[in-house]
Design a protein around this motif. Structure first.
Motif, PDB file in Angstrom:
ATOM      1  N   CYS A 290       0.615  -1.111   0.230  1.00 18.93           N
ATOM      2  CA  CYS A 290      -0.024  -0.029  -0.075  1.00 18.93           C
ATOM      3  C   CYS A 290       0.573   1.389   0.016  1.00 18.93           C
ATOM      4  O   CYS A 290       0.372   2.231  -0.024  1.00 18.93           O
ATOM      5  CB  CYS A 290      -1.393  -0.212   0.828  1.00 18.93           C
ATOM      6  N   THR A 291       2.063   1.605   0.692  1.00 20.94           N
ATOM      7  CA  THR A 291       2.560   2.217   0.251  1.00 20.94           C
ATOM      8  C   THR A 291       4.619   2.461  -0.687  1.00 20.94           C
ATOM      9  O   THR A 291       5.378   0.958  -0.370  1.00 20.94           O
ATOM     10  CB  THR A 291       3.166   2.654   2.025  1.00 20.94           C
ATOM     11  N   GLY A 292       4.205   2.885  -1.939  1.00 20.37           N
ATOM     12  CA  GLY A 292       5.342   2.749  -2.505  1.00 20.37           C
ATOM     13  C   GLY A 292       5.237   1.601  -4.034  1.00 20.37           C
ATOM     14  O   GLY A 292       5.834   1.260  -3.311  1.00 20.37           O
ATOM     15  N   GLN A 293       4.075   1.756  -4.133  1.00 22.45           N
ATOM     16  CA  GLN A 293       2.740   0.507  -4.473  1.00 22.45           C
ATOM     17  C   GLN A 293       4.118  -0.551  -5.368  1.00 22.45           C
ATOM     18  O   GLN A 293       5.074   0.368  -6.264  1.00 22.45           O
ATOM     19  CB  GLN A 293       2.175   0.272  -5.184  1.00 22.45           C
ATOM     20  N   ASN A 294       4.709  -1.376  -5.786  1.00 22.87           N
ATOM     21  CA  ASN A 294       5.366  -2.540  -6.857  1.00 22.87           C
ATOM     22  C   ASN A 294       4.096  -3.112  -7.718  1.00 22.87           C
ATOM     23  O   ASN A 294       3.761  -3.339  -7.078  1.00 22.87           O
ATOM     24  CB  ASN A 294       6.777  -3.413  -6.245  1.00 22.87           C
ATOM     25  N   PRO A 295       4.069  -2.338  -8.919  1.00 17.67           N
ATOM     26  CA  PRO A 295       5.162  -1.910  -9.430  1.00 17.67           C
ATOM     27  C   PRO A 295       4.937  -0.105  -9.654  1.00 17.67           C
ATOM     28  O   PRO A 295       5.469   0.656 -10.514  1.00 17.67           O
ATOM     29  CB  PRO A 295       4.949  -2.701 -11.274  1.00 17.67           C
ATOM     30  N   THR A 296       3.160   0.100  -9.349  1.00 20.99           N
ATOM     31  CA  THR A 296       2.892   1.665 -10.077  1.00 20.99           C
ATOM     32  C   THR A 296       3.073   2.526  -8.945  1.00 20.99           C
ATOM     33  O   THR A 296       3.379   4.197 -10.044  1.00 20.99           O
ATOM     34  CB  THR A 296       1.194   1.786  -9.250  1.00 20.99           C
ATOM     35  N   GLY A 297       4.228   2.494  -8.495  1.00 19.91           N
ATOM     36  CA  GLY A 297       4.699   3.693  -7.043  1.00 19.91           C
ATOM     37  C   GLY A 297       3.419   4.309  -6.732  1.00 19.91           C
ATOM     38  O   GLY A 297       3.975   5.194  -6.383  1.00 19.91           O
ATOM     39  N   SER A 298       2.393   3.874  -6.340  1.00 18.68           N
ATOM     40  CA  SER A 298       1.128   4.563  -5.589  1.00 18.68           C
ATOM     41  C   SER A 298       1.103   4.386  -4.439  1.00 18.68           C
ATOM     42  O   SER A 298       1.836   3.516  -3.487  1.00 18.68           O
ATOM     43  CB  SER A 298       0.046   3.842  -6.312  1.00 18.68           C
ATOM     44  N   SER A 299       0.693   5.286  -3.593  1.00 20.88           N
ATOM     45  CA  SER A 299       0.275   5.296  -2.269  1.00 20.88           C
ATOM     46  C   SER A 299      -1.015   5.069  -1.782  1.00 20.88           C
ATOM     47  O   SER A 299      -1.537   6.608  -2.606  1.00 20.88           O
ATOM     48  CB  SER A 299       1.833   5.691  -1.365  1.00 20.88           C
ATOM     49  N   LEU A 300      -1.745   4.226  -0.935  1.00 23.49           N
ATOM     50  CA  LEU A 300      -2.667   4.556  -0.960  1.00 23.49           C
ATOM     51  C   LEU A 300      -2.818   5.576   0.138  1.00 23.49           C
ATOM     52  O   LEU A 300      -2.477   5.187   1.555  1.00 23.49           O
ATOM     53  CB  LEU A 300      -3.626   3.619  -0.481  1.00 23.49           C
ATOM     54  N   SER A 301      -3.750   6.558   0.486  1.00 22.63           N
ATOM     55  CA  SER A 301      -4.018   7.876   0.788  1.00 22.63           C
ATOM     56  C   SER A 301      -4.516   7.389   2.430  1.00 22.63           C
ATOM     57  O   SER A 301      -5.362   6.000   2.276  1.00 22.63           O
ATOM     58  CB  SER A 301      -5.858   9.005   0.552  1.00 22.63           C
ATOM     59  N   ALA A 302      -4.902   7.922   3.347  1.00 20.44           N
ATOM     60  CA  ALA A 302      -5.490   7.729   4.773  1.00 20.44           C
ATOM     61  C   ALA A 302      -7.125   7.499   4.155  1.00 20.44           C
ATOM     62  O   ALA A 302      -7.758   6.390   5.013  1.00 20.44           O
ATOM     63  CB  ALA A 302      -5.256   8.354   5.251  1.00 20.44           C
ATOM     64  N   GLU A 303      -7.192   7.694   3.852  1.00 14.96           N
ATOM     65  CA  GLU A 303      -8.936   8.015   3.465  1.00 14.96           C
ATOM     66  C   GLU A 303      -9.285   7.432   2.920  1.00 14.96           C
ATOM     67  O   GLU A 303     -10.011   5.554   3.617  1.00 14.96           O
ATOM     68  CB  GLU A 303      -9.964   8.952   2.712  1.00 14.96           C
ATOM     69  N   ARG A 304      -8.710   5.879   1.813  1.00 15.84           N
ATOM     70  CA  ARG A 304      -9.150   4.945   1.158  1.00 15.84           C
ATOM     71  C   ARG A 304      -8.343   3.980   1.859  1.00 15.84           C
ATOM     72  O   ARG A 304      -8.459   2.773   2.141  1.00 15.84           O
ATOM     73  CB  ARG A 304      -8.117   4.335  -0.050  1.00 15.84           C
ATOM     74  N   ARG A 305      -7.376   4.266   2.408  1.00 11.71           N
ATOM     75  CA  ARG A 305      -7.619   2.782   3.889  1.00 11.71           C
ATOM     76  C   ARG A 305      -8.770   2.434   5.057  1.00 11.71           C
ATOM     77  O   ARG A 305      -8.944   1.530   5.176  1.00 11.71           O
ATOM     78  CB  ARG A 305      -5.839   3.196   5.103  1.00 11.71           C
ATOM     79  N   LYS A 306      -9.211   3.314   5.559  1.00  3.83           N
ATOM     80  CA  LYS A 306     -10.423   3.601   6.102  1.00  3.83           C
ATOM     81  C   LYS A 306     -11.081   2.674   5.703  1.00  3.83           C
ATOM     82  O   LYS A 306     -11.947   1.677   6.106  1.00  3.83           O
ATOM     83  CB  LYS A 306     -10.812   4.650   6.763  1.00  3.83           C
ATOM     84  N   GLN A 307     -11.556   3.057   4.080  1.00  3.95           N
ATOM     85  CA  GLN A 307     -12.659   2.944   3.590  1.00  3.95           C
ATOM     86  C   GLN A 307     -12.308   1.105   3.336  1.00  3.95           C
ATOM     87  O   GLN A 307     -13.066   0.324   3.360  1.00  3.95           O
ATOM     88  CB  GLN A 307     -12.989   3.322   1.959  1.00  3.95           C
ATOM     89  N   ILE A 308     -11.071   1.055   2.756  1.00  4.74           N
ATOM     90  CA  ILE A 308     -10.722  -0.452   2.554  1.00  4.74           C
ATOM     91  C   ILE A 308     -11.198  -1.677   3.715  1.00  4.74           C
ATOM     92  O   ILE A 308     -11.479  -2.701   3.726  1.00  4.74           O
ATOM     93  CB  ILE A 308      -9.314  -0.492   1.539  1.00  4.74           C
ATOM     94  N   TYR A 309     -10.403  -0.541   4.313  1.00  8.40           N
ATOM     95  CA  TYR A 309     -10.542  -1.283   6.219  1.00  8.40           C
ATOM     96  C   TYR A 309     -11.512  -1.729   6.788  1.00  8.40           C
ATOM     97  O   TYR A 309     -12.352  -3.148   6.991  1.00  8.40           O
ATOM     98  CB  TYR A 309      -9.726  -0.832   7.403  1.00  8.40           C
ATOM     99  N   ASP A 310     -12.695  -0.670   6.277  1.00  7.47           N
ATOM    100  CA  ASP A 310     -14.228  -1.072   6.396  1.00  7.47           C
ATOM    101  C   ASP A 310     -15.275  -2.243   5.662  1.00  7.47           C
ATOM    102  O   ASP A 310     -15.778  -3.231   6.453  1.00  7.47           O
ATOM    103  CB  ASP A 310     -15.136   0.421   6.571  1.00  7.47           C
TER     104      ASP A 310
END
Lengths: 492, 492
Positions: free
Chosen positions: A214-234
């Motif tokens: 979720c942080t510095g994703q391999n391969p895309t380099g993307s990082s999930l925001s705090a908001e998305r993390r909370k939504q995904i956790y729910d």
């Protein structure tokens, strides 16, 4: 660790695999309760005498905390420290792990001193919200992931993965006969609404877990925001699956990119509190139910060859990993544990944070050099990029519909991708085609009924890294790739 | 390695598991052929810079070859050597493994320098009879065995095991849903005729492999003779299964036991040739077809905590292990590889043989002390033993039909075994009941139709070790166990 926590983890043992459920405790373990009991002569265990271990004293030169010249500076005498470790405890400083113990059998969970250090560090960084969490050693995230799959999945299980993911991690699952169902991403990682839609339409056996870098994703380099993390956790709570956060790049978080070089200097974090607060919240920091398994590692922050990682999660689930490790890896190398522990104890929690802050500065600079080069050399007519905020990778998105052969080649983005890859090699530079990371599993019902990222018909991406090459080479390499793109797209 | 070998290994890929067969090469591997190509800027791999590895120079104190004071002697200055390893190759002596390489990703098979050393050693000791054998690193035999099962077996597979075997090894198989079918043993190990009978009556899916700890067996302490090994190898060829020889104790072979202490001194081997010739031939030394997988380890000869083992077998099969290791353990710790290699290079092949000869002397002495104590303290009215010629363990066979409660307790040997175990603990000594090591799998048709060792109705055994305790404690412990037996059997 001082904070009182009232909440306990939810019982999630129904998610364990038949393999994990069936593991027995050895009856020999029971006998070991008599080991070292006063007056007992224990003739039960086949342990070699430590007198025969031919390593007596080991000395290592390490950098002195503060790291004022940068973490990669040559070790001149003024910034050099020494750690010494001995075979016997009475010669060691406090909290050292004597070689007689680390080179012996035992401590599948990891040696107590280094595990205690990592628990304190984990509490500082993540503040796991429930009481009965635990932390055990592994030989790195690759192995932690293999063990995670064996602990929760069996042949025919499905798991959720990022649409583009680390190909080795996908191959680990494929080898075990596990179906890797992709979750749609954009340039900021998994799209929570796409995950919700996928789960709401799911039929048949539910996926056991979501695997996310979720942080510095391999391969895309993307990082999930705090908001998305909370939504995904729910969503994970709602549909009762485990979140596995594979986080080797967590401490390669950086300052946000700014084109204006004059503004860069002042942005770097300095204090420890400022540093910790600047980190994106991990899934485990949100984990009130105990359904996150966090895979952590020294590979990107100390050295990959240590083969030393750790797993954080609820104790009842980690106990099953320990049973598996007893009959597979046993534990990380004793030399690794003793020497890494000596380094960490010498540095202290504070010195280790200094090191991580130094790492942040290094990667921020590398990333800046890479994005500056993209700005300078890559044709903005056909390329876009999002400057990464974490990790080792950047990606360049390319609009293949603008390629002169797009129609001729049947509007197949993969064919254009190949042409660009080959042209890059011809120009003397190599970036990795994004399609190589595409996950291939199938949901039930098949995901083609689900919303897809429409840009996939016209856009491809390439993955590059600023981690592994000297900065002058990085710039030269990107200049060459920019030229390859111009040649292919017949620009200028 | 100079010897020309004409014979090649037989193709045995039909014995691989679905998991092993399905493993893919990563497309990323293909890209790596461009890595370090002149003129190529490689932006493909996520490797951290070795500048950031905080271990610069490591020094270790080790014993000087010759080992004239014994391998366990305290390291006084006159017998102490030092090895130094550096981050960069140009500072190292030849054949050292620089830390910049061993602490980086790569070399799943193991670092070339230490693998070359082990191959030369393997050729000296075993002289593998075919051409295309190979040797790869593992993190110890526990992991090698786990990987072996995943490479050849799947849920529901059957394997052959020794009737009494290492309980962790059986548990590795049980966890994977693999049926462990016992092969009848006597005090000298597997009985070849019993194996032939078992196989000749077998119906259904044939077993994939035979797992044997053939030298200094755990738990029985038995060692297979050269004759039995040859017979068992021929049965493996006839019925087309793999032999997995798990050989951590191979170099704990000793002189034969002699009661007359005056005759002991002169028996120890001295020269290297004499030492090598005195070793029992391994299965792999007989392996003309390439159907032996040998699991070897430093655990009992250097230190278990190194977590460094190796696997010897035909290259085409080992390649499948490498694919598995790429997505699980990757490789042993770089610190372990660099420092173990430094030790071995300093000692040389010759010095390493000296070390192994020293080990032989130590274990011969320990075994002698143990057997002397059995002779002195154990009641010969109810006990027998075969002095082991290898390994860490001895077993004492006990005739439970002579126990006063044998009839009262329904002639159940296990109930008497428990009484003796408890009495031992009461007297302050612990040996492990043999029944704890009994393998439980079922052959098809069930093995009850097969010849069984009739003594199992009246005899039990206990496993002890002379490896782990100082010799004075060993004698005291055995005196106490002897007393426990006398109490239980109401002798004197």
């Amino acid at each position: 660790m001082t904070q009182e926590k009232s909440q306990k983890a939810k019982n999630l043992t129904h998610l364990l695999s038949p393999e994990a459920k069936s593991r027995q405790n050895s009856p020999l373990k029971d006998a070991f309760k008599y080991y070292k009991l006063p007056g007992m002569t224990f003739l039960g265990g086949g342990l070699p005498l430590s007198d025969y271990f031919p390593f007596n004293k080991i000395t290592a030169e390490i950098p002195t905390p503060g790291f004022t010249k940068g973490i990669g500076a040559p070790l001149t005498d003024d910034i050099k420290s020494t750690v010494e470790v001995y075979k016997k405890a009475d010669q060691n400083e406090p909290n050292q792990i004597e070689l007689a113990r680390s080179l012996q059998y035992g401590f599948t969970e990891g040696q107590p001193e280094v595990i205690a250090f990592l628990k304190e560090h984990t509490e500082t960084i993540h503040g796991v919200p429930y009481q009965d969490w635990d932390l055990i050693a592994s030989v790195g995230n690759t192995e932690s992931w293999d063990s995670t799959l064996r602990t929760f999945c069996s042949r025919g299980s499905s798991i959720l993965v990022e649409e583009y993911s680390f190909s080795s991690a996908l191959e680990t699952a494929n080898g075990q006969g596990i179906n890797t169902v992709p979750v749609t991403m954009d340039e900021f990682g998994i799209i929570p609404s796409a995950l919700e839609t996928l789960m709401s339409r799911w039929t048949g056996n539910k996926p056991k877990l979501l695997y996310t870098i979720c942080t510095g994703q391999n391969p895309t380099g993307s990082s999930l925001s705090a908001e998305r993390r909370k939504q995904i956790y729910d969503i994970a709570c709602k549909y009762d699956f485990i979140i596995v956060e594979d986080e080797p790049y967590y401490f390669l978080q950086m300052e946000t990119y700014t084109k204006d070089k004059s503004q860069r200097e002042g942005k770097q974090v300095h204090g420890h509190d400022e540093f910790v607060k600047a980190l994106v919240p991990s899934f485990i920091s949100l984990d009130t139910e105990g359904r996150v398994i966090r895979l952590d590692s020294f590979s990107k922050v100390i050295a990959p060859g240590l083969r030393f990682g750790w797993i954080v999660g609820q104790a009842a689930l980690l106990e099953r990993y320990v049973r598996l490790h007893e009959v597979s890896i046993q534990c990380p190398s004793g030399l690794t544990q003793t020497l890494t522990n000596a380094l960490l104890q010498k540095w202290g929690q504070s010195g280790y944070l200094d090191w991580l802050i130094g790492l942040r500065a290094e990667y921020t600079h590398k990333r800046d050099v890479a994005i500056d080069a993209l700005e300078k050399y890559f044709p903005s007519e056909v390329c876009t990029w999002v400057p990464p905020v974490a990790g080792m990778f950047f990606t360049v998105s390319i609009d293949v519909s603008k390629h002169p052969k797009f129609h001729e080649l049947g509007e197949d983005p993969i064919k254009i991708e190949s042409l660009i890859y080959e042209e890059g090699i011809k120009q003397g530079t190599l970036m990795i085609p994004g399609s190589w990371f595409k996950s291939e599993g199938q949901s039930t019902p098949p995901q083609k009924n689900l919303p897809q990222n429409p840009s996939q018909r016209t856009h491809i991406f390439f993955r590059g890294t600023y981690a592994a090459v000297p900065l002058d080479q990085l710039v030269i390499g990107l200049e060459k790739f920019g030229k390859a793109l111009r040649v292919q797209f017949e620009l200028e």
